[in-house]
Structures are given as C-alpha cells and as structure tokens.
Motif scaffolding. Structure first.
Motif, PDB file in Angstrom:
ATOM      1  N   TRP A   1     -13.592 -18.314  20.275  1.00 44.47           N
ATOM      2  CA  TRP A   1     -14.100 -19.697  20.287  1.00 44.47           C
ATOM      3  C   TRP A   1     -14.135 -20.252  18.869  1.00 44.47           C
ATOM      4  CZ3 TRP A   1     -19.020 -18.330  23.628  1.00 44.47           C
ATOM      5  CH2 TRP A   1     -18.608 -18.011  24.926  1.00 44.47           C
TER       6      TRP A   1
ATOM      7  N   MET B   1     -13.863 -24.846  23.859  1.00 47.01           N
ATOM      8  CA  MET B   1     -14.997 -23.926  23.921  1.00 47.01           C
ATOM      9  C   MET B   1     -15.590 -23.970  25.318  1.00 47.01           C
ATOM     10  SD  MET B   1     -18.200 -24.056  21.387  1.00 47.01           S
ATOM     11  CE  MET B   1     -19.611 -23.019  21.703  1.00 47.01           C
ATOM     12  N   CYS B   2     -15.833 -22.807  25.894  1.00 51.13           N
ATOM     13  CA  CYS B   2     -16.260 -22.780  27.291  1.00 51.13           C
ATOM     14  C   CYS B   2     -17.589 -23.491  27.467  1.00 51.13           C
ATOM     15  CB  CYS B   2     -16.337 -21.352  27.798  1.00 51.13           C
ATOM     16  SG  CYS B   2     -17.838 -20.514  27.359  1.00 51.13           S
TER      17      CYS B   2
ATOM     18  N   SER C   1     -10.671 -20.968  17.649  1.00 58.34           N
ATOM     19  CA  SER C   1     -10.078 -22.145  18.281  1.00 58.34           C
ATOM     20  C   SER C   1     -10.711 -23.444  17.770  1.00 58.34           C
ATOM     21  CB  SER C   1     -10.225 -21.988  19.796  1.00 58.34           C
ATOM     22  OG  SER C   1     -10.445 -23.207  20.413  1.00 58.34           O
TER      23      SER C   1
ATOM     24  N   LYS D   1     -15.444 -12.651  22.477  1.00 59.76           N
ATOM     25  CA  LYS D   1     -15.039 -13.988  22.930  1.00 59.76           C
ATOM     26  C   LYS D   1     -15.470 -15.055  21.930  1.00 59.76           C
ATOM     27  CE  LYS D   1     -14.478 -13.625  27.925  1.00 59.76           C
ATOM     28  NZ  LYS D   1     -12.994 -13.603  27.764  1.00 59.76           N
TER      29      LYS D   1
END
Lengths: 445, 445
Positions: A195, A1-2, A198, A191
């Motif tokens: 996330w 996760m960014c 993922s 996005k």
C-alpha cells in the motif's frame, strides 16, 4: 489503497477470518451467508484501552455449560471494541476477539462470531450497544465503530474452532497450530508495504507531472516563466521520493516472496523462518509507512497551495497514508520488536552460532574502510550498500554492547531496555534501511 | 487559529484592507457597510496560475474614461482568482488585486472593490462567475472560492486610492508610500508565527496529557502497565516539541516587537529596517510553519491510533497547520528571499560596511573552537547558541563564496543561483534556526 472502500473489512478481514479460523463445518455455515451478502461482517480486536498490548484485551467470552452458550461482555469502558471499520453503521456480524473463560479460568484470546444487528430491521441485538466513533482526519466513508456487549449470549458453536475447541462439556483443547494465525498478522504488515509503495508511486506521478506543467517566476529577469521542475529545489523535493518509490516496489516484491516461502513452511509445521519473517515485516512496515508519509507531504507541498485541494490528488494519498504508522503495530513498538531479534542475533553470533538471513552481516566486523575515492564512486550502488551495511553493523552491535554493559553493571533488564530505547529504535531502523537499500540495489541491477 | 472561522477574511483582510488602502472618503463609504454586515467581503489576490509570482497576475482593471469606470477582466483560465476564503458562497464584495491599465499602459497591481453578488437575492452580478473550489484536506467550513470576471464595470471611485490615484481624466499618480502595503504583507507572516506557536502549545498539551493518562504494556513481566509517558521513546517524541513551543513563543514575542518598531518608522517614511524585517519574517515564517507540522504529526502519532480521530485534538491542529508552509509565501521561496538578503550582507561586510541587526554575526569569522569539555556544557544555553551561530556563519558565508566563485568562473547569475539553490535554502534556514535559538535563550534567561 484497500482502505478507500467502505465495507472493506467484510472482504479483507471477516471472510478471510472465517476461512482461516473456522472448522470446515463452520465454514459451510458462515461462508455462503457472507459471500452472498446475507450478512455483513467486520473484525473486532482493538479496544479503547488496548491496541498494542493485545494480551491485556478485556472482552470476555464466558462459557455457560447449562445453556451451551458463551456470554460475551465488555466489562469496562476501556474494554469496548473501538475502531473496526464497518462496525459503526453497516455490519450485522463481527468476529470478536475475547478472553475465553472456562470455569473461572482464562484460556487466552480466541475468535467468536457475534451477531450485532437484526437481519430484519438492522436494530442492535439485545445487550449490544454499537455506533460510529465519529470524524477522523479522513476516510469518513468508512464507518469505524465502537461495540459494547452486556451479557450477550451466542451459541457455543460460534467460537471459531479450527485452532482451539471448547467441547459440549466445557473441555478446552488446542491444536497448537497458532503460528498460522501469527503468520496472518504478519501478512497484513507485508500488505502495508505494497500500500505504501503504491501510494508513493501515485504521489510521485502527480507531483512530478504538476511540476512539469506549472510555470512560476523566472530566474533571468525578463525571461519566460520556468517550469517549476527546473528549479533545483523542486528536483531535490521530488526525485528522492521517485527513487524511493522504486526501492519500495523492490522491497515489497522481495518481502512478498519471503513471506510466501515462510508461510508454506509454517503451515507445514516448520517455524524455522518465523522469527526472521516477524522481524523483517515489523521494521519494514515501520520504515515504509513513516517515510511514505514524509515523502507524500513533501510532494503535496511541492504543488504549493494547490496541494491542499483534494482534487490535486496528493493530499488524499497523504491522509490515507497517515493511518499506516499506527495501524497493525505502532511503528516505535515494531522497530523495538526487530531490535529485540537483532540483540538476540548479536548474542548468538558471539556464542559462535552461524547467523542466517537478513542479519547475517552481524556475524563479523566488516572492518570497514570507506572506499570512495572520487565523485563517481558515490554513484556506485554496491559501495552505497556497503556504507549502509557498515552503518547498520556499527549501530546494532554498539546498541547490543551498551545494553549488555548496563545490565552487567547491575541495571535490571527492563530498566536497561527503557534507558536504551532510542538506541534500540534506531537499531531497528538502520537495519531496515540497509535491507531496503539491498532490495533496491538487487532490483535495479 | 483564525482560519477556523468561516467568514474570517471579512475581519482579517477585507475590513483591514479598506482601513489601510482606502482614502478617508472611501472609508466613510465602505467601513460602515462592512462593520454592520450590510456587505460581506473577501480579498482576492492569488490566481489559478500565479501565487508566488505576484508581478505576473493577469487580472486587469482597464479605465474607460467615457463612462468613468474600470472594466474588470480575468482574460484566461489561469487568470481566475482562486482560493479566497468566503468567496465560494458567502461574500457580496471583494477587494480584487488587478493590473491597472490606462490608455494601454500597465501601471502595476492595485486594489479595487468589486461587488460580486446581488444584495437582494445573492445571485452573481452581471459578468461575474463565482463558486467554491471544492473539498480540501480540511477547513471545509471555509468556502474558498474562484472568481471569473468578464467586462465587469465598477465606478472609478471603487479603486482604493490611498496610495495611488486615477483622476477623472485618467491621470495616474502615486503617493509613493507603497512600502506600507509591503509592511502589511509582512505582518501576516508575523501573525503566522503566533498561529504556529499557538497550535504547537495546544498539540503539546494534548499529547503529553494523553501520554500521562494512557497506560500500555509493561517492560517488567507481570508488572503494572506503564504510563506511556514513562517510555524513553515517548519522551523523545514529546519533549523536544514542548521545548520548541516555548522557543516559538519567544520568537513570536521578539518578532512582534521588531515589527511594531519597524512599522512605526515605515509609516513615518523611514525604510531603514524594512529589508531586515522582510528577511527575518520570511525565514522565520518558513521555519516555524514547517517545524510545527513535523512536531504536530509526531504528537498525533504519539497518541497511537486515537490520534487519527478528530476528537483527539492533535489531528485537527495538524490539518490546519498544514496550510501554513505554502500560504503567504511558499517556504522554499521565503528561505531564498532571506538568503538573497544574507548574500548581500556578506558582500557588504567584505566591502567594509558595518552590519546591523540579525545578520551582524556575518561580519567577522568567529574562529570558533568548540568549548564543550564535559557533559554539563551541553546544557549551557550560551554554548549551544554559539554553536548555532558558528554553524550559520559557516554555511551562509560558504554559500556566498560558492556563488561568487561560480559567477567569477563565468556562470550567468541566474544559472549560478539555480545551481546553488539547495545551499541557499539551507543558508536561509540555518540563519533562522540561529535566530530562533537566540530568542529562546534570551527568553528563558
């Protein structure tokens, strides 16, 4: 996760913000500085008092024609910028969203680059009060911050002017292509789908592997301790989340393609797909973020007490995912945005319009008869998809009828909306579930 | 919540453990040291490899008659003690649960006081390896630890001998009153009811107050921003949790009284109420801990992004509550313990026995006809209670029939149990929900 990375907003919002919002001349000035880390930036939109209701943001940028400068102010406690990542300690600059005021007239929200801290010694610039908002449930490595501005002066040319301009003499003009900005907000929601997807894949892997290795108790007295994955209750906890991880993968793939197609049209000036894109990204962001949290918590508990240790993995995924239901559009608000679109589509269908896209099933009563005759039919994904579609049809059109009946009986529109809010949220949700199952079925086929 | 305090196990487990498990002579030796903080203690039961299956704990206390000592060992990686609060850095002593071995024969789990660290310089004692298990989702202020023992020698008299003794010549005797220990384990589950209840009260207060103060958006264009508590969706999030907070208060009050009555009988040697007490404390601990987590997360999100800040309050309650579904009996296991009791009660009823206590409703088919005739009937708490009772009756007896049918058709008992595990967990849960609603209805009347 960014979100795991400190300074992530420099890369995910500040640089892309300049790329999308600045003129070519402005890009030439700011991008080299940002890309070479001469400056570190963040993106300051949300305020202490306003997140969901963006139109009510209170920060102002008032043009001073004498000095050719904007004067930036956060006039009240509620106006202070609150939450931007990297603002608390790290950033030297921010793209600040503020109400543009020209000769006493408000021209709406626009982006301005504001220098926050000295490039010599990192102390706050004159008029700037800035700091960290303090501990959160997790993600302490990101220095989310607050920002107050008291008559902070910036050059007129620090307004990012790709979509709207203020000239030297204080004249405002807009190029009208603000839909591209809008599409960028939608991109973040798309996005979030990836996330969530993922995180769920990681959570499923961790918890299922643990359950294959961990042995505890035996059902047959004197027997060997069982792999906990062999208990029916453990499978019931873990396998639906595993299936959902695949479903979310396909949802993300489908929505990314839908987004890319729509964005290409939008920057070409064709907004035909925008309403559909907005509706779908809203309800799917809400669905995937909320269900991912539920699944990750179930997975965490499936590891017993060990799931409470960060080293077990699942808990950290969960604490990160717990930001998702409220960021970039609070879920209850997002479901209602989809519901608003669906209510319009039902009305369009009733007035004889052809419906396009994800809501086309609302055009005609499916006159559904459950086709399940035997147990194996329950494994037929097309039959399951039909059931989801029928459910969505019934709840969405039923909500539209109820809303219409309330207004016909004299209820004001805003009262009727509030009185039916639970129904509307549910309508947005069942629509998103039908779409998610559709992506899943088409993905696995 | 008592877990908020570092060193809480010194007060909640070490001192009470000595009081309950030690002889008068041992109490005279250890209690003054503990009460005056000359020593700091914890309680070490769970191991890395075993939590739920206590009978399989691997730590051993082997009597050495020559030296009149026990030799303590954690023979495998999986045997190391794992999780005790205060063990990581603070404690000098622990009550260690270990398999008592006399002349090669295992006499089951018993409690031993083991000195972990020097009273001079706090370094680990010979043969002791001890440390912190590392970061958790929260509660970092508690130094949960691990403990390995390699031939650690303690005097024979460090075995806490109130309920079982080892004499100087290695003779084992048991006073047989081990049910009192059992009742102590149940007490912790009853205490969890009050922790969950108290966390939910705090969460409800915080989130409802926030929702009364926070204004965001307006439904009527141009109108004032609304208190978010006025949105139907916000009420739907917050009011069920508020009602549950009252329900849990009454559940806690009722179960505390039930416990006190039963405990008095048990220490008097009468175990008549023990099975009922065990069943009720198991399923209610599971129900309140799991629902409290759901409510606290809903409350946290009802505060939007602000709910992710620890200063908002709700998030901290949630992170603390998230320990509860897996501590002191994992919830899925606990529901099954209740289900096992309920299956026996159904069999008892079929064989003509009179049922007592919370499960007496299983004795006779209520031949239920839903009495709801109009909307107001839905507000009649006695009618709602009847519905819950009927639901519990149907699911519990249906599960018993299914289990019986599977075994009658030749399925081995342990296979039948596993194949019906989801049903059994559900049976334990609906039984607990009926009881919780009953406590609520009787409390508010």
């Amino acid at each position: 996760m960014c979100h795991d990375l400190a300074l992530s907003l420099h890369h995910s919002m500040f640089i892309p913000g300049i790329e999308r919002l600045a003129t070519d001349e402005q890009k030439a000035e700011w991008l080299p500085l940002a890309l070479n880390f001469k400056i570190i930036g963040t993106y300051a939109q949300t305020e202490l008092g306003h997140g969901t209701n963006l139109l009510a943001l209170e920060t102002t940028a008032t043009f001073d024609p004498t000095a050719d400068e904007f004067v930036m102010n956060t006039p009240k406690i509620t106006s202070m910028k609150w939450w931007p990542g990297g603002l608390g300690k790290s950033s030297t600059h921010a793209i600040v969203l503020a109400q543009l005021v020209l000769r006493g007239k408000n021209h709406g929200m626009h982006p301005f680059i504001v220098q926050l801290r000295s490039l010599e010694d990192h102390t706050p610039m004159p008029g700037i009060t800035v700091g960290d908002i303090g501990p959160k449930l997790a993600l302490q490595n990101i220095d989310n911050g607050f920002l107050m501005m008291n008559n902070v002066r910036i050059p007129r040319t620090n307004m990012l002017m790709r979509n709207a301009k203020v000239s030297r003499d204080g004249h405002f003009s807009s190029s009208g292509s603000s839909k591209a900005n809008y599409a960028t907000m939608i991109l973040i929601r798309v996005k979030i789908l990836s996330w969530a997807s993922s995180l769920l894949v990681q959570g499923a892997t961790t918890s299922i592997r643990y359950s294959a290795v961990r042995r505890q108790s035996q059902l047959k007295p004197g027997g060997e301790e069982m792999q906990i994955l062999s208990y029916q209750s453990q499978q019931y906890k873990l396998f639906p989340a595993l299936a959902a991880a695949f479903a979310y993968h396909f949802v993300t793939r489908t929505m990314t393609a839908v987004y890319e197609k729509a964005y290409e049209e939008i920057i070409g000036g064709n907004n035909r797909l925008l309403a559909e894109l907005h509706s779908q990204s809203s309800c799917l962001k809400a669905l995937l973020s909320e269900e991912t949290c539920v699944f990750l918590e179930t997975q965490r508990r499936s590891m017993g007490g060990h799931g409470y240790m960060l080293m077990a993995g699942g808990g950290a995924y969960l604490l990160g995912a717990m930001t998702l239901p409220t960021v970039e559009g609070e879920n209850t608000v997002l479901y209602q945005q989809t519901a608003r679109y669906l209510m319009k589509q039902v009305a369009n269908a009733l007035s004889g319009q052809q419906l396009q896209g994800s809501s086309s099933y609302l055009a005609a009563d499916p006159e559904y008869v459950c086709p399940i005759q035997e147990v194996n039919d329950c494994r037929n994904t097309r039959i399951l998809l039909d059931i989801y579609r029928n459910r969505a049809y019934g709840i969405v059109t039923g909500t539209a009828r109820k809303l219409h009946a309330d207004m016909t009986s004299g209820m004001e529109q805003h009262v009727a909306w509030n009185n039916n809010m639970i129904r509307l949220v549910r309508a947005g949700k069942v629509h998103s579930q039908y779409y998610a199952v559709e992506c899943f079925v088409e993905g696995v086929e």
